[in-house]
Write a protein that holds these residues in place. Sequence first.
Motif, short mmCIF file in Angstrom:
data_model
loop_
_atom_site.label_atom_id
_atom_site.label_comp_id
_atom_site.label_asym_id
_atom_site.label_seq_id
_atom_site.Cartn_x
_atom_site.Cartn_y
_atom_site.Cartn_z
N LEU A 8 0.72 -1.13 -0.16
CA LEU A 8 0.13 -0.11 0.00
C LEU A 8 0.81 1.23 -0.12
O LEU A 8 1.78 1.29 0.69
N MET A 9 0.42 2.22 -1.00
CA MET A 9 1.17 3.54 -0.83
C MET A 9 0.13 4.52 -0.89
O MET A 9 -0.21 4.87 -1.86
N GLU A 10 0.00 5.33 0.44
CA GLU A 10 -1.03 6.17 0.39
C GLU A 10 -0.07 7.56 0.74
O GLU A 10 0.88 7.31 1.59
N MET A 69 -1.22 6.03 14.22
CA MET A 69 -2.42 5.55 15.08
C MET A 69 -2.77 4.16 14.61
O MET A 69 -3.21 3.23 15.36
N PHE A 70 -2.70 3.73 13.49
CA PHE A 70 -3.35 2.44 12.84
C PHE A 70 -2.29 1.34 13.47
O PHE A 70 -2.76 0.47 13.77
N GLN A 107 5.90 0.86 8.60
CA GLN A 107 4.56 0.93 9.60
C GLN A 107 3.32 -0.08 9.26
O GLN A 107 2.91 -0.58 9.85
N HIS A 108 3.29 0.26 7.83
CA HIS A 108 1.79 -0.39 7.06
C HIS A 108 2.14 -2.03 7.25
O HIS A 108 1.33 -2.63 7.71
N ALA A 140 1.83 -3.36 10.60
CA ALA A 140 0.29 -3.60 11.04
C ALA A 140 -0.25 -4.80 10.39
O ALA A 140 -1.16 -5.30 10.87
N GLN A 141 -0.26 -4.78 9.04
CA GLN A 141 -0.67 -6.18 8.32
C GLN A 141 -0.40 -7.31 8.95
O GLN A 141 -1.22 -8.24 9.00
N LEU A 142 1.00 -7.44 9.27
CA LEU A 142 1.52 -8.57 9.87
C LEU A 142 0.70 -8.86 11.06
O LEU A 142 0.42 -10.18 11.31
N LEU A 143 0.95 -7.89 12.02
CA LEU A 143 0.26 -8.12 13.43
C LEU A 143 -1.13 -8.61 13.60
O LEU A 143 -1.50 -9.18 14.30
N ARG A 144 -1.72 -8.15 12.27
CA ARG A 144 -3.28 -8.46 12.43
C ARG A 144 -3.84 -9.51 11.85
O ARG A 144 -4.84 -10.10 12.01
N ASP A 145 -2.69 -10.27 11.13
CA ASP A 145 -3.03 -11.55 10.49
C ASP A 145 -2.94 -12.70 11.61
O ASP A 145 -2.02 -13.54 11.47
#
Length: 534
Positions: free
Chosen positions: A107-109, A122-123, A343-344, A347-352
């Motif tokens: 993701l690149m925002e 925060m996410f 950071q993105h 976060a994706q890793l930890l929520r899986d």
Amino acid sequence: QALSEIAGMGGGGGDLQEMRARPLNERRVDMHGFCNPSDFQRSPYLSARGNIANIFRGSTEEGYKAYHADKYDEDKNPNGIINFGTSENKLCFDLMSKRLTQTDMNLMEPPLLQYPDWKGHMFLREEVARFLTYYCKAPAPLKAENVIVLNGCGSLFSALATVLCDPGEAVLIATPFYGGITQSVFLYGNVKLVYAYLDSKITGTSTRPFQLTVEKLEKALQDARSEGVTVRALILLNPQNPLGDIYSLSELWDYLEFAKRHELHVIVDEIYMLSVFDESATFHSVLGMDRLPDPQRTHVMWGISKDFAVSGIRFGTLYTENQDVANAVASLCYFHGVCGPVQHKVAQLLRDRDWINQVYLRANHARLKAAHKYVTDELKTLGVPFLNRNAGFFVWIDFRKYLRTGTFEEEMLLWRRFLDNKVLLSCGKAFECSEPGWFRIIFADKTHRLQLGMQRIRKVLEEREQEILAEEKEQPCQSDQDGKADSTDEVIFVSRHQEPTCASSSNLGDLIGLLQQQMRSSDWLQKNTAEQFA
């Protein structure tokens, strides 16, 4: 002043009694490196602080630099150095590379490419709070506002030392411990470490080798205060590096109560919490306790470097309920931030949660357990004592019987001999161990490197054994020196935290290993050869 003290010290030799007899401030300065700081020339281009940083780098990274200059590669450099010294998990690249390259990671925002809140996006902080709530078994949901994100736990140690202590003050820690902490707390903040010495003898209230007790913490603290040293905090490593110990809930409570009595902050490093690879061992997080004796002075660290086998991704997190501490650390996050795209991904890793539980942790624990068994079986065959623990990537090994004399100079010579034979280990001095002759070996590696590395270790040990036997024949009166291990020393083939109390509780493999150790340490076979019987 610190530079002149370091340069004026010896090379850190001698034994435990000599070390403890010296003033505390000298011990702390001298123990920063594990080779002679006087070998380094003061640079006219650097400040006093810069020269100290230069000395640190030179004294602690010799083996690491040698490894990177001559790294083992099965095809390109088969005679290169095998690294059993750096605590990394090299068993799960296949799993992590596959997960980190899936589409949800890419993701690149705009917010990811702009300056974030210095505490972290925060996410990510919300995801860290949910992750720690689940895996630390917190009694209530942890709060994102108490989470801070930095680029690794080394940066966290540095930041915490800087905001909790003034220059020249100290933090209490038990030895042996991961030596990088010394550098982290000293280089920026000029904060020293005070040592609570642990040793292999089981005495007093101890029930296992190198056991941390409140009595040892009390003694170290009082010794420091009697010499005018102000101690502000206590560092706990759980699971412990390099011992592999996991503290029980009652032990944790005792340590935290001790800190509260003396108004000490407690920095709890739990970076190996998901690397407990045997179901018989149970990890207890401080965040999972029903209540804390002093929550405003209790600060917990964790990161993904170890548990997720990605030490190249610099990410560490602090959980503290103390907003003064959180804000002070956050001001230093400007220097230690984690870039937005990373950071993105984290976060994706930890929520899986499904992938972590069903795929990654199952495979990682099985691989760690198999690698640990291979290395410890080899050590048993060699008759080498060690601490048998079930957490982390390392085994704490007793090589004292391979030292001619019980000094750190001899330990360093043995360390260099391993390096000359193309295997990098970590010697006990690097962990401020009070007993010369202990080494740490990293086992979280692929089978072919473990096999070749253990062959090289075996070669060095067998050569040393023959040399010592030859010397003892020439000087039989000195064959029983202090500091060497022999078959009557305390048994270090320790299963978990319990000492074997009867034959039925001892593992057959442990008994065989002990028998082999006794055979190797006896000269009966040399004296009673087949030729003599004939």
